[in-house]
Design a protein around this motif. Structure first.
Motif, PDB file in Angstrom:
ATOM      1  N   ARG A   4       0.828  -1.264   0.217  1.00 34.65           N
ATOM      2  CA  ARG A   4       0.042  -0.043   0.234  1.00 34.65           C
ATOM      3  C   ARG A   4       1.054   1.306   0.015  1.00 34.65           C
ATOM      4  N   LYS A   6       0.835   5.309   0.945  1.00 32.69           N
ATOM      5  CA  LYS A   6       0.310   6.232   1.656  1.00 32.69           C
ATOM      6  C   LYS A   6       0.982   7.820   0.998  1.00 32.69           C
ATOM      7  N   ASP A  25      -3.228   4.509  -2.086  1.00 38.13           N
ATOM      8  CA  ASP A  25      -4.160   3.843  -1.322  1.00 38.13           C
ATOM      9  C   ASP A  25      -4.600   4.872  -0.011  1.00 38.13           C
ATOM     10  N   ALA A  26      -3.930   5.741   0.265  1.00 39.99           N
ATOM     11  CA  ALA A  26      -4.195   6.680   1.544  1.00 39.99           C
ATOM     12  C   ALA A  26      -3.596   7.863   1.163  1.00 39.99           C
ATOM     13  N   PRO A  53     -12.741  10.343  -2.411  1.00 40.40           N
ATOM     14  CA  PRO A  53     -13.879   9.140  -2.477  1.00 40.40           C
ATOM     15  C   PRO A  53     -13.109   7.759  -1.767  1.00 40.40           C
ATOM     16  N   PRO A  54     -14.076   7.083  -1.416  1.00 43.17           N
ATOM     17  CA  PRO A  54     -13.937   5.565  -1.002  1.00 43.17           C
ATOM     18  C   PRO A  54     -13.289   4.870  -2.152  1.00 43.17           C
ATOM     19  N   PRO A  55     -12.563   3.722  -2.151  1.00 42.02           N
ATOM     20  CA  PRO A  55     -11.919   3.399  -0.905  1.00 42.02           C
ATOM     21  C   PRO A  55     -10.589   3.839  -0.483  1.00 42.02           C
ATOM     22  N   VAL A  56     -10.114   5.126  -0.962  1.00 44.24           N
ATOM     23  CA  VAL A  56      -9.118   5.853  -0.554  1.00 44.24           C
ATOM     24  C   VAL A  56      -9.055   6.329   0.801  1.00 44.24           C
ATOM     25  N   ALA A  57      -8.191   5.918   1.760  1.00 43.94           N
ATOM     26  CA  ALA A  57      -8.319   6.353   3.011  1.00 43.94           C
ATOM     27  C   ALA A  57      -7.666   7.528   3.402  1.00 43.94           C
ATOM     28  N   THR A  58      -8.021   8.348   4.410  1.00 48.32           N
ATOM     29  CA  THR A  58      -7.736   9.582   4.720  1.00 48.32           C
ATOM     30  C   THR A  58      -7.059   9.528   6.224  1.00 48.32           C
ATOM     31  N   THR A  80     -10.663   8.867   7.761  1.00 47.43           N
ATOM     32  CA  THR A  80     -10.622   7.290   8.197  1.00 47.43           C
ATOM     33  C   THR A  80      -9.754   6.800   9.315  1.00 47.43           C
TER      34      THR A  80
END
Length: 217
Positions: A4, A6, A25-26, A53-58, A80
């Motif tokens: 992943r 970030k 991913d984040a 937007p999902p599925p990207v995490a914050t 998130t």
């Protein structure tokens, strides 16, 4: 296993959109800090997080150590995940889990030597993930992230092997060294800020090169 990615130090919606377009991913949103890169106020962080937007995490990065302050920041920004960059009392984790059960808690561990392995193992049972960084918490002006410094990856690998939770690797990662970092540490994900910036802004060419390097690793 797919690594992943970030992308941290996101300061505006355009940077967020650029990172997402290249497969992040984040996204990391750096709240008030004593020092570092990409610091924004909580209102700006909330506005950016609300447009992801999902599925990207914050991830909201916080240097707060008081339980109620951490809770208030998360309620304002609605991320998130909360990335806690300093040491906190264990009661902070309990409060956050009780009040915000959907929130993921990520504790930063600054890799400063062999003792960090035991510190990470003790924290792993209380959080959802660890993030290994290269800050200097004991400096006169505390460095709690965004330093651009590489730490000892062999210690990070030992932490990955010792803990039961996902581990993100941060600290001085660039398109040129991330493949070696992944091969050495075997993290769940990688996190970077300064290695993707030019003149203080997210650099699309560096970002694209970084994503290619991660995929090739």
């Amino acid at each position: 296993m797919r690594i992943r990615v970030k992308v941290c130090c996101i300061t505006d919606p355009a940077a967020a959109a650029l990172a997402i377009r290249h497969g992040a991913d984040a996204l990391g949103l750096v709240g008030p800090m004593p020092s570092g890169t990409g610091i924004i106020d909580l209102a700006t962080a909330a506005a950016i997080a609300g447009g992801v937007p999902p599925p990207v995490a914050t991830f909201l990065l916080s240097s707060a150590t008081a339980s109620e302050e951490l809770l208030a920041q998360c309620r304002q920004v609605a991320p998130t995940a909360l990335q806690i960059v300093d040491a906190v009392d264990p009661c902070a984790y309990a409060l956050l889990r009780r009040e915000l059960p959907a929130l993921r808690i990520v504790q930063v561990v600054h890799v400063t030597g062999e003792r960090t392995i035991g510190e990470a193992a003790a924290l792993a049972g209380q959080v959802d993930a660890l993030l290994l960084d290269s800050g200097v918490p004991d400096a006169p002006v505390r460095l709690l992230g965004g330093t651009g410094r590489v730490h000892d990856w062999t210690i990070s690998r030992r932490i990955v092997d010792a803990v039961p939770v996902p581990v993100f690797l941060a600290g001085g990662l660039t398109p040129d060294n991330v493949a070696a970092a992944i091969r050495t540490v075997r993290p769940f994900g990688v996190d970077l800020c300064t290695g993707l910036r030019t003149a203080g802004r997210l650099d699309e060419h560096k970002l694209a090169a970084f994503m290619r390097a991660v995929a090739g690793a």
